[in-house]
Scaffold this motif. Structure first.
Motif: not given
Length: 305
Positions: A103, A122, A127, A165-166
């Protein structure tokens, strides 16, 4: 004011921060807070951020248009304390920390003071840019834009969810949201990420690709590396833990408070009682010295240490 804050960056960032922290006191629903956070961000510069001190001169940047990190790291200050305790317990017992599904790089930055080498991976392009920004000044952090999977060099397509966020691996049977985007990225196996003849602490957060990732980590497991991974309380199948246990000679520990050896999936279900919560676990070869050192160190810290 949060004593961890070093400075605000961007026009009106301090005002935006104060409004967000006030807003969260009245909006307890995660979904609604995300909507308000993104709506508020339209009134300010997209690059507004808060720079926080993680200790030992290490800084971590949180963008104020990010509904996840502003909620869980700015408002709820003690983010994943069990992960922090694991990294602390592994300090001095492993030279390498692999942050797989890193992240924005919180644990990569924190781990840079604990390990000689940090490998941060990532998949999401946006991100990854924030990960690179947060780790740019850290000479012992190596970053890769890739998706962790069973084998290296393949091409994987996934959905970059606009309000999450993922990044989630693409389910070909599901529709892609109007505001979501498809990204294509090359894969990297755990065994190719972990240097040969190294025992690593590996944080695995790859949103549905955990079993494939573990399948590509057989050398790392045999070399004594230890995994930190999360299972959601709503997941009563516990497929990741089941996969670890079925490998044989693997110990799985719950690390909610004190380490608790998981004996079977029924035991796992008794641990995961909150369907809205994520639970962190440790897994490694039963006779791995690193696993023993982490369990011993973890047991000495925390609320019941």
């Amino acid at each position: 004011m949060d004593e961890r804050i070093i400075r605000f960056e961007g026009r009106g960032a301090q005002v935006q921060y104060r409004v967000l922290m006030t807003l969260y006191r009245f909006v307890f629903n995660r979904w609604l807070y995300g909507i308000f956070c993104r709506a508020l961000a339209r009134l300010f510069d997209a690059g507004n951020k808060v720079v926080l001190d993680l200790g030992e001169g290490k800084a971590f940047r949180v963008y104020l248009n990010d509904g996840y990190w502003t909620r869980f790291f700015l408002y709820h200050r003690d983010y994943e304390p069990e992960v922090r305790r694991v990294l602390d317990a592994a300090h001095g017992h492993a030279l390498v920390f692999c942050d797989l599904g890193a992240n924005s790089g919180l644990w990569s930055v924190y781990g840079s003071t604990h390990f000689d080498q940090v490998i941060a991976v990532e998949a999401s392009g946006a991100t990854f840019a924030r990960l690179a920004e947060n780790t740019a000044s850290l000479g012992n952090v190596e970053t890769h834009r890739a998706a962790i999977y069973a084998r290296s060099g393949e091409v994987l397509q996934f959905v970059n969810v606009h309000n999450s966020h993922a990044s989630a691996h693409l389910d070909l049977d599901s529709a892609v949201g109007a505001q979501d985007s498809l990204e294509t990225v090359e894969t990297l196996s755990v065994d190719d990420a972990v240097p040969e003849a190294s025992t690593a602490l590996i944080k695995l957060d790859v949103e549905g690709a955990e079993i494939a990732a573990i399948d590509g980590a057989q050398r790392a497991i045999q070399d004594g590396s230890v995994f930190i991974y999360e299972e959601h309380g709503s997941d009563q199948t516990s497929d990741v833990s089941r996969f670890f246990l079925e490998l044989g000679n693997i110990s799985v520990y719950s690390i909610e408070k004190r380490p608790e050896l998981v004996t079977d999936i029924d035991h796992m279900r008794r641990i995961k009682t909150d369907r809205f919560k994520g639970y962190n676990f440790l897994a490694g070869r039963s006779d791995a010295p690193l696993l023993s050192a982490i369990i011993e160190g973890f047991a000495k810290t925390g609320p019941e240490g």
